[in-house]
Design an enzyme around this catalytic site. Structure first.
Site, PDB file in Angstrom:
ATOM      1  N   GLY A 268      53.353 -24.450  19.403  1.00  0.00           N
ATOM      2  CA  GLY A 268      54.248 -23.895  20.415  1.00  0.00           C
ATOM      3  C   GLY A 268      54.810 -24.923  21.367  1.00  0.00           C
ATOM      4  O   GLY A 268      55.215 -24.580  22.482  1.00  0.00           O
TER       5      GLY A 268
ATOM      6  N   ASN B 278      52.803 -16.345  11.337  1.00  0.00           N
ATOM      7  CA  ASN B 278      51.888 -15.708  12.297  1.00  0.00           C
ATOM      8  C   ASN B 278      52.711 -15.187  13.473  1.00  0.00           C
ATOM      9  O   ASN B 278      53.183 -15.967  14.290  1.00  0.00           O
ATOM     10  CB  ASN B 278      50.864 -16.755  12.764  1.00  0.00           C
ATOM     11  CG  ASN B 278      49.992 -16.244  13.896  1.00  0.00           C
ATOM     12  OD1 ASN B 278      49.941 -15.044  14.181  1.00  0.00           O
ATOM     13  ND2 ASN B 278      49.290 -17.160  14.563  1.00  0.00           N
TER      14      ASN B 278
ATOM     15  N   GLU C 251      45.945 -27.210  12.107  1.00  0.00           N
ATOM     16  CA  GLU C 251      46.871 -26.920  13.196  1.00  0.00           C
ATOM     17  C   GLU C 251      46.443 -27.702  14.440  1.00  0.00           C
ATOM     18  O   GLU C 251      45.617 -27.207  15.230  1.00  0.00           O
ATOM     19  CB  GLU C 251      46.849 -25.428  13.511  1.00  0.00           C
ATOM     20  CG  GLU C 251      47.270 -24.553  12.358  1.00  0.00           C
ATOM     21  CD  GLU C 251      47.902 -23.261  12.858  1.00  0.00           C
ATOM     22  OE1 GLU C 251      49.080 -23.051  12.587  1.00  0.00           O
ATOM     23  OE2 GLU C 251      47.213 -22.495  13.547  1.00  0.00           O
TER      24      GLU C 251
ATOM     25  N   LYS D 297      51.696 -13.488  15.975  1.00  0.00           N
ATOM     26  CA  LYS D 297      50.933 -13.389  17.238  1.00  0.00           C
ATOM     27  C   LYS D 297      51.166 -12.009  17.857  1.00  0.00           C
ATOM     28  O   LYS D 297      51.286 -11.032  17.128  1.00  0.00           O
ATOM     29  CB  LYS D 297      51.325 -14.526  18.178  1.00  0.00           C
ATOM     30  CG  LYS D 297      51.317 -15.881  17.472  1.00  0.00           C
ATOM     31  CD  LYS D 297      51.422 -17.030  18.392  1.00  0.00           C
ATOM     32  CE  LYS D 297      51.489 -18.300  17.562  1.00  0.00           C
ATOM     33  NZ  LYS D 297      51.275 -19.494  18.314  1.00  0.00           N
TER      34      LYS D 297
ATOM     35  N   HIS E 208      41.956 -19.103  14.564  1.00  0.00           N
ATOM     36  CA  HIS E 208      43.169 -19.691  15.159  1.00  0.00           C
ATOM     37  C   HIS E 208      42.822 -20.288  16.519  1.00  0.00           C
ATOM     38  O   HIS E 208      41.970 -19.756  17.238  1.00  0.00           O
ATOM     39  CB  HIS E 208      44.241 -18.599  15.298  1.00  0.00           C
ATOM     40  CG  HIS E 208      45.576 -19.155  15.669  1.00  0.00           C
ATOM     41  ND1 HIS E 208      45.910 -19.475  16.965  1.00  0.00           N
ATOM     42  CD2 HIS E 208      46.645 -19.478  14.912  1.00  0.00           C
ATOM     43  CE1 HIS E 208      47.141 -19.972  16.989  1.00  0.00           C
ATOM     44  NE2 HIS E 208      47.611 -19.981  15.742  1.00  0.00           N
TER      45      HIS E 208
ATOM     46  N   GLU F 124      44.210 -20.173  19.281  1.00  0.00           N
ATOM     47  CA  GLU F 124      44.351 -19.264  20.435  1.00  0.00           C
ATOM     48  C   GLU F 124      43.137 -18.342  20.542  1.00  0.00           C
ATOM     49  O   GLU F 124      42.737 -17.969  21.641  1.00  0.00           O
ATOM     50  CB  GLU F 124      45.666 -18.472  20.324  1.00  0.00           C
ATOM     51  CG  GLU F 124      46.855 -19.370  20.641  1.00  0.00           C
ATOM     52  CD  GLU F 124      48.148 -18.996  19.941  1.00  0.00           C
ATOM     53  OE1 GLU F 124      48.255 -17.882  19.396  1.00  0.00           O
ATOM     54  OE2 GLU F 124      49.070 -19.842  19.938  1.00  0.00           O
TER      55      GLU F 124
HETATM   56  C1  PEP Z   1      50.570 -21.053  15.153  1.00  0.00           C
HETATM   57  O1  PEP Z   1      50.336 -20.416  16.159  1.00  0.00           O
HETATM   58  O2  PEP Z   1      49.830 -20.941  14.162  1.00  0.00           O
HETATM   59  C2  PEP Z   1      51.708 -21.965  15.148  1.00  0.00           C
HETATM   60  C3  PEP Z   1      51.743 -22.902  14.244  1.00  0.00           C
HETATM   61  O3  PEP Z   1      52.657 -21.761  16.123  1.00  0.00           O
HETATM   62  P1  PEP Z   1      54.068 -22.550  16.292  1.00  0.00           P
HETATM   63  O4  PEP Z   1      54.684 -22.642  14.921  1.00  0.00           O
HETATM   64  O5  PEP Z   1      54.865 -21.676  17.217  1.00  0.00           O
HETATM   65  O6  PEP Z   1      53.747 -23.878  16.860  1.00  0.00           O
END
Ligand code: PEP
Length: 246
Positions: A170, A10, A164, A12, A96, A98
């Site tokens: 992040g 992803n 997640e 983003k 997601h 976010e």
């Molecule tokens: C995500 O945003 O789906 C994610 C898993 O980000 P990161 O790997 O940067 O933690």
């Protein structure tokens, strides 16, 4: 049935057209022989077409990071599933954290988007995960019930779930393989309750949250973990290829 792993990247809101082209020039040869898993990259909308062209004839698939549930209409700024499909995408991320946190996405909206994705012939990667460790089970239960539990058995068979935990996204604080596996087992239990043992056994549950090349192997050693949704580490072709080739 063997669950084929899915490794998703992803991006983003990173990478313009030139950066997308350059990523695939480096990435393609690194995963040429990676037949053990499905590889899907989720660039920003504007990069989708060039990403589809850059991966034509390879095993790399392209998906969008979001969609709107209506087929078309006066919805300024939105993009429909059929538009995403028409550009050559196979997948779309739905719900997601976010999107939930910054854009007010609700479980009900996630369900509508999942249905719209399926209607358009896209595979939705439906994201779920708790914000705080202490109430994980309650949050996962509610998210599953509202956003996934209302699907038909046929629809459920076509989705991929991404667990997640928000505290791991992040943050460089990935869940331990055991904790991630426990959460996956819990989600699979919810799936069993709603759709039966066979459907629960077949659904792929990806882990997402600070996955790096260093922990990919130990996470994948858990039989409950069917792949990853990777954010930060998917931006670099070498680092994402080492995750793919765990
Ligand atoms: C995500 O945003 O789906 C994610 C898993 O980000 P990161 O790997 O940067 O933690």
């Amino acid at each position: 049935m063997m669950r084929i792993p899915v490794i998703g990247g992803n991006w983003k809101m990173y990478k313009d057209l030139a950066e997308t082209t350059s990523f695939f020039e480096s990435f393609r040869p690194l995963v040429e022989r990676s037949e053990h898993c499905e590889i899907v990259i989720f660039p920003p909308f504007l990069d989708l077409e060039i990403a589809v062209t850059a991966t034509c004839g390879t095993r790399i698939q392209i998906g969008a990071q979001d969609l709107y549930w209506a087929k078309e209409g006066a919805f300024t700024g939105e993009v429909s599933g059929s538009m995403i499909r028409a550009v050559g995408c196979s997948h779309v991320i739905v719900g997601h954290s976010e999107r939930r946190q910054y854009f007010g996405e609700t479980n009900e909206g996630v369900l509508k988007k999942t249905l719209a994705a399926l209607d358009s012939g896209l595979t939705p990667i439906v994201c779920m995960g708790e914000r705080e460790k202490k109430n994980a089970k309650a949050v996962l239960t509610e998210q599953f019930r509202c956003a996934i539990g209302a699907l038909s058995a046929g629809q459920f068979a076509r989705i991929v779930i991404a667990y997640e935990p928000v505290w791991a996204i992040g943050t460089s604080e990935a869940a331990t393989p055991e904790d991630a596996a426990n959460a996956h087992q819990f989600i699979r239990g919810q799936a069993k309750g709603s759709f039966g043992a066979e459907a629960a056994n077949n659904v792929r549950i990806l882990y997402g949250g600070s996955v790096t090349p260093n922990d990919a192997k130990s996470l994948m050693a858990q039989s409950e973990i069917d792949g990853f949704l990777v954010g930060g580490a998917s931006l670099d072709p070498v680092s994402f290829a080492s995750i793919v080739n765990f």
